[in-house]
Design a protein around this motif. Structure first.
Motif, short mmCIF file in Angstrom:
data_model
loop_
_atom_site.label_atom_id
_atom_site.label_comp_id
_atom_site.label_asym_id
_atom_site.label_seq_id
_atom_site.Cartn_x
_atom_site.Cartn_y
_atom_site.Cartn_z
N MET A 1 11.42 5.38 1.22
CA MET A 1 10.91 5.83 0.68
C MET A 1 11.33 7.09 -0.35
O MET A 1 11.41 7.22 -1.31
CB MET A 1 9.23 6.42 0.34
CG MET A 1 8.59 5.00 0.72
SD MET A 1 8.42 3.13 -0.42
CE MET A 1 8.05 4.05 -1.46
N LEU A 2 11.55 8.13 0.50
CA LEU A 2 12.57 9.38 -0.06
C LEU A 2 13.78 8.60 -0.95
O LEU A 2 14.03 9.82 -1.86
CB LEU A 2 12.21 10.55 0.45
CG LEU A 2 10.74 11.03 1.57
CD1 LEU A 2 10.95 12.29 2.48
CD2 LEU A 2 10.46 12.03 -0.16
N SER A 3 14.16 8.28 -0.30
CA SER A 3 15.62 8.11 -0.49
C SER A 3 15.76 7.30 -1.98
O SER A 3 16.50 6.89 -2.55
CB SER A 3 16.19 7.34 0.78
OG SER A 3 16.35 6.29 1.03
N PHE A 4 14.51 6.12 -1.85
CA PHE A 4 13.96 5.61 -3.07
C PHE A 4 13.83 6.09 -4.19
O PHE A 4 14.38 6.05 -5.73
CB PHE A 4 12.79 4.40 -2.86
CG PHE A 4 12.70 3.65 -3.75
CD1 PHE A 4 11.49 2.86 -3.75
CD2 PHE A 4 14.10 3.20 -4.06
CE1 PHE A 4 10.47 1.87 -4.30
CE2 PHE A 4 13.42 1.95 -5.74
CZ PHE A 4 11.44 2.25 -5.32
N MET B 1 0.29 -1.08 0.24
CA MET B 1 0.37 0.04 -0.09
C MET B 1 0.60 1.22 0.23
O MET B 1 0.65 2.30 -0.92
CB MET B 1 -0.99 -0.30 1.58
CG MET B 1 -1.82 -1.19 0.93
SD MET B 1 -2.77 -0.54 2.21
CE MET B 1 -2.75 -1.90 3.42
N LEU B 2 2.27 1.32 0.62
CA LEU B 2 2.67 1.99 0.13
C LEU B 2 3.76 2.32 -0.61
O LEU B 2 3.44 3.88 -0.88
CB LEU B 2 3.57 2.62 1.58
CG LEU B 2 4.82 3.49 2.17
CD1 LEU B 2 4.07 4.89 2.77
CD2 LEU B 2 5.86 2.57 3.43
N SER B 3 3.66 1.82 -0.92
CA SER B 3 4.46 2.06 -2.40
C SER B 3 3.30 2.19 -3.33
O SER B 3 4.10 2.94 -4.01
CB SER B 3 5.35 0.22 -3.29
OG SER B 3 4.15 -0.38 -3.50
N ARG B 4 2.14 2.18 -3.54
CA ARG B 4 1.30 2.03 -4.45
C ARG B 4 0.96 4.24 -4.50
O ARG B 4 1.08 4.55 -5.15
CB ARG B 4 -0.59 1.69 -3.97
CG ARG B 4 -1.39 1.95 -4.21
CD ARG B 4 -1.32 2.08 -6.11
NE ARG B 4 -1.65 1.27 -6.43
CZ ARG B 4 -1.64 0.20 -7.73
NH1 ARG B 4 -1.69 0.98 -8.74
NH2 ARG B 4 -1.73 -1.20 -7.80
N ILE B 5 0.98 4.26 -2.86
CA ILE B 5 1.00 5.93 -2.53
C ILE B 5 1.85 6.75 -3.09
O ILE B 5 1.94 7.49 -3.64
CB ILE B 5 0.93 6.16 -1.04
CG1 ILE B 5 -0.38 5.29 -0.64
CG2 ILE B 5 0.65 7.20 -1.07
CD1 ILE B 5 -1.58 6.12 -0.37
N TYR B 6 3.43 6.02 -2.85
CA TYR B 6 4.66 6.84 -3.53
C TYR B 6 4.18 6.92 -5.02
O TYR B 6 5.02 7.48 -5.68
CB TYR B 6 5.88 6.95 -2.25
CG TYR B 6 5.71 7.28 -0.83
CD1 TYR B 6 5.14 6.85 -0.28
CD2 TYR B 6 6.78 8.36 -1.48
CE1 TYR B 6 5.44 7.55 0.83
CE2 TYR B 6 6.22 9.52 -0.21
CZ TYR B 6 6.06 8.69 1.39
OH TYR B 6 6.53 9.10 1.92
N LEU B 7 4.30 5.80 -4.84
CA LEU B 7 4.99 5.14 -6.68
C LEU B 7 4.06 6.02 -7.53
O LEU B 7 3.95 6.74 -8.53
CB LEU B 7 4.95 4.06 -7.10
CG LEU B 7 6.46 3.27 -7.25
CD1 LEU B 7 7.07 3.52 -8.73
CD2 LEU B 7 6.95 3.25 -5.86
#
Lengths: 56, 317, 517
Positions: free
Chosen positions: B270-273, B214-220
């Motif tokens: 997520m930010l460093s990613f 879910m976190l990847s869904r938001i950020y990506l």
């Protein structure tokens, strides 16, 4: 005597902020060291965002 | 105790009206209170990352050493919280306000890293899971994804044990992944409800994995200039039927994650990613997150990894 | 006969690490065939059923209840399981296994008011602020982080100078203060040679060779990579020189840096002009005449700098060293031996380095005879178009930005160099040149990490009827945490020619390549 030369006569006591490996290495050598469990300022995303924007 | 930081949302709520809660669980470096609205308020020791609905204390103590016990009542007023006897337990009027919301690219303050670099970091994330991830949570199950997701072969490690546990959940897991890839809202809700709560831990492995997805869904979605409403819709579908299917702590965590509200270490990861400013910290961020709980950290990173792979592959279709 | 043994704790919450430990320990008990530990979620209850280890009580659990269930033969008493669970659950989690780690610099200073140095390695933007805080608290600083702007660096160094403090960095990877290695540094004998260095591995190489020659260091002060550029003006090098001049333990001073901006070189040299202590200056390929004009000893290599410092300390003449430890005859034999094994057409060099300064030194020593392409070339015409693809003679610094994005520095984990060596397919390569940097901060076994790739590369060439010569040097001492002796032995066993310094390794490589022509 300058502060640097004063340092040369004292026992090194380190405060480490950042990579924990540096802290571990110093501990292994029995050097007095405190590790700061550092995180970017807890101001939340607005502050973070403006800090990041200043980086560009 | 004095608070060094408090979640700004929580602070707002407390300032609107007094809040009463009961101590739900006590651990060494954290303590949970269940408030009258059914939400968990968490006290954190300085060693833990700041998180949604939490208050971090200045003193490095173990909450187990305090006399606060499960079931005790605490009342939160504007400046401090007191116990039943009126004794002040924690003071938060000097605490820094902490914003739990995700740091996204809308607003122009953040700069996206190139797709090439992000793909490379994603690859490194996979290698990290393989080399340093804890293998007792969701990782053994990831092998089953080779038929579904390109590029995931590298997670096929000879050493990982695929046992009866994994065999048991495999079909349902794949079914959920299929519905997620196809973005079938109804199927996603059904599929998620059939796998949530699986695994060891106060936040079971599958729940951590789903939080990561879910976190990847938001950020990506933000990174790829996609429709954020759609992202929230998909995440809402995932958590639609989780009530009573898992622990309260996990339920809360997943609800926060569905909105992209996660702890500071995860946000920094997520930010460093996805930005190009944190690059020297990317590995450090991964290590920090991997240290959560027993397998929670690895399970979350696995979710971020799989979710990101799916979203990045989708844009190539 | 097997039966189900179980434990239930209602409305009980235990942290994940404890649950994990319980799960592992229960499974270890002799006679236990199957075990499940977790919270009473629907899924976990269903799994328990699937594994055949459930009962009505377990079925009635809620997600907020904890349970342990196991299928065990009758020899296992239920009490054993209960006792084990009880023991693990009540084991007090002492916060003593984690030392106190304060959340901020301020709280660290409160906790340890005697602290004197702050080592900072957090992301660039935040690093400057932390460094400033430290200086304002009268603490010396070692700033490992890079991505700090030149303006910030200048401001920090001016503040440090004003207060008489050390401001080592940004981008300072090596320092040894009072014989304590900080960040990436080797364990060097205590002695009388003081070093001020603007380049990490350069400083390490000099200090290591000083140690090999039987002497030691008094202090090794790092200045950070940008100190001698015109924007900064050598502020920290000047501070370091001053401190070493006034340090009774320091009898010889060594300065190490890439060639400084002209006016900065003058400033620095002026500072040591009438020094009663001998000064050795290695501006890695810098202007010899200029250095000698100010009464200092110029150098031909980092090794030469170390040798001169040791000679001067011992009251001997500081002679140029351009040769080898081995005799001419032995070198001749070594070179001929390698050259004889090459096949027709093999003629190129691949220098694969983890230390930037060592790469630079290699290229400077070979540039007379060879044109070398690189990601950090001596002149822009030799910039590699694609740093991931070698061309003719190539030297790569794997510590440069291109290779460290999202990956650890190769001294910490040489994976990028391993990958490159594995991928190199060019048949025309004759010699691979490498550095192995030991010491604190480095990987626990840099040699071990490279060996498989080295062996595979040699085998690959052999299969094609060719020979791959591998030459290297180990930057390390006997007292470093990695085993120097074993490192050398394993490399030699794999057919690597190990030379006593980077300069000698490079020189030997040059001889080999020249002989092929």
């Amino acid at each position: 005597m300058s502060k640097i030369n004063e340092l040369f006569n004292k026992e090194v006591k380190v405060i480490n902020i950042g990579l924990e490996s540096f802290y571990n290495d110093l501990k292994k050598q029995k050097v007095s060291v405190t590790h700061v469990n550092w995180r970017p300022a807890a101001g939340g995303n607005k502050k973070l965002a403006s800090l990041l924007s200043r980086l560009k | 105790m004095n608070a060094s930081a408090i979640c700004s949302e929580l602070y707002k709520i407390i300032h609107k009206q007094q809040l009463i809660g009961r101590v739900h669980s006590v651990f060494d470096s954290s303590l949970n209170i269940l408030d009258e609205n059914g939400q968990l308020i968490t006290f954190l020791n300085p060693n833990k990352p700041m998180s949604p609905n939490a208050i971090k204390v200045e003193e490095n103590i173990s909450f187990l050493d305090l006399s606060i016990k499960q079931g005790q009542e605490l009342t939160f007023s504007k400046e401090f919280a007191i116990d039943e006897k009126g004794k002040r337990i924690i003071c938060y009027n000097k605490a820094t306000l902490w914003d739990k919301s995700p740091t996204l690219f809308e607003g122009g303050n953040l700069f996206r890293d190139t797709l090439e670099n992000v793909s490379e970091k994603l690859n490194n994330m996979g290698i990290f899971i393989l080399r340093e991830g804890k293998k007792y949570g969701i990782v053994p199950l990831l092998r089953t994804l080779e038929s579904r997701i390109e590029g995931i072969e590298l997670l096929l490690d000879e050493d990982t044990v695929f046992s009866k546990k994994e065999e048991f959940i495999k079909e349902r897991f794949l079914s959920f992944i299929d519905s997620y890839i196809n973005e079938d809202i109804e199927e996603i809700s059904q599929g998620a409800s059939k796998i949530v709560g699986y695994g060891i831990g106060l936040t079971p492995s599958m729940d951590d994995f789903l939080s990561g997805i879910m976190l990847s869904r938001i950020y990506l979605s933000s990174y790829l200039h996609q429709d954020m409403d759609r992202a929230y819709e998909i995440n809402k579908a995932i958590i639609k039927h989780i009530i009573n299917k898992t622990t309260l702590v996990s339920q809360e965590m997943m609800t926060h994650s569905s909105r992209g509200d996660v702890n500071e270490d995860l946000r920094n990861l997520m930010l460093s990613f996805l930005t190009d400013r944190y690059t020297e910290g990317f590995n450090e961020c991964l290590k920090r997150v991997a240290d959560f709980g027993a397998t929670s950290g690895t399970d979350m990173i696995s979710g971020i990894y799989v979710g990101s792979l799916i979203m990045l592959l989708n844009i190539r279709r | 006969m097997s039966s189900i043994k179980y434990e239930i704790r209602k409305n009980a919450y235990y942290d994940s690490v404890t649950l994990m430990i319980i799960s592992k320990e229960i499974k270890k008990i002799g006679g236990v065939e199957e075990a499940l530990v977790g919270m009473g979620t629907d899924l976990n209850k269903e799994l328990a059923e699937n594994l055949g280890i459930t009962n009505t009580e377990i079925k009635d659990l809620t997600p907020n209840d904890f349970f342990v269930t196991a299928l065990a033969d009758d020899s296992v008493e239920i009490e054993t399981i209960s006792a084990e669970v009880e023991r693990l659950l009540s084991a007090k989690k002492s916060s003593s296994d984690s030392d106190y780690m304060p959340p901020t610099l301020e709280s660290a200073i409160n906790h340890d008011p005697d602290s004197n140095i702050v080592v900072i390695s957090v992301a660039g933007e935040y690093a400057a602020a932390e460094a400033r805080k430290a200086l304002n608290n009268d603490l010396h600083v070692m700033l490992f982080s890079d991505n700090v702007t030149a303006d910030q660096e200048k401001e920090l160094k001016e503040l440090a100078c004003q207060k008489g403090l050390l401001m080592m960095g940004p981008d300072c990877g090596t320092a040894i203060i009072n014989n304590v290695p900080l960040a990436f540094a080797n364990v060097i004998k205590k002695g009388h040679i003081g070093i001020v260095g603007a380049s990490g591995t350069g400083t390490q190489e000099v200090s290591v060779i000083v140690d090999k020659l039987g002497e030691g260091v008094s202090q090794v002060i790092g200045t950070g990579g940008r100190d001698l550029k015109s924007e900064i003006g050598g502020l920290m090098m000047l501070q370091g020189i001053e401190a070493l001049k006034n340090d009774p333990q320091t009898k010889v001073i060594v300065l190490v840096s890439k060639p400084p901006a002209a006016e900065v070189a003058e400033k620095v040299l002026k500072a040591i002009e009438n020094s009663p202590k001998p000064v050795v200056v290695d501006f890695i390929g810098g202007d010899r005449e200029l250095i000698e004009k100010y009464g200092a000893h110029a150098c031909l290599s980092l090794e030469d700098a170390a040798r001169k410092a040791v000679a001067l300390l011992r009251g001997k003449e500081a002679k140029d060293f351009e040769g080898f430890d081995l005799s001419d005859a032995e070198i001749e034999k070594l070179v001929d031996g390698e050259v004889a094994k090459f096949a027709q057409g093999q003629k190129y060099l691949r220098g694969f380095y983890t230390g930037g300064t060592l790469t630079d030194e290699a290229m400077k020593l070979l540039s007379k005879d060879l044109d070398i392409y690189s990601n950090i070339p001596l002149s822009s015409e030799y910039q590699l178009e694609d740093v991931k693809v070698s061309k003719e003679h190539t030297c790569i610094d794997f510590g440069d930005d291109e290779f460290t994005r999202g990956k650890p520095h190769p001294m910490i984990d040489p994976v990028t160099r391993v990958e490159r060596l594995t991928k190199e397919e060019d048949d025309e390569v004759a010699v691979v040149l490498m550095d192995f940097v030991l010491g604190y901060g480095s990987h626990e076994d840099p040699v071990g990490e490279m060996l498989p790739a080295i062996k595979a590369a040699k085998d690959r060439m052999a299969a094609k009827g060719k020979y791959l010569s591998v030459v290297g040097s180990i930057c390390g001492t006997e007292n470093d945490p990695q085993d120097l002796g074993e490192s050398q032995r394993r490399l030699e066993e794999a057919g690597v020619i190990v030379m006593p310094s980077n300069a000698q390794a490079v020189r030997l490589t040059g001889r080999i390549l020249n002989k092929i022509k």
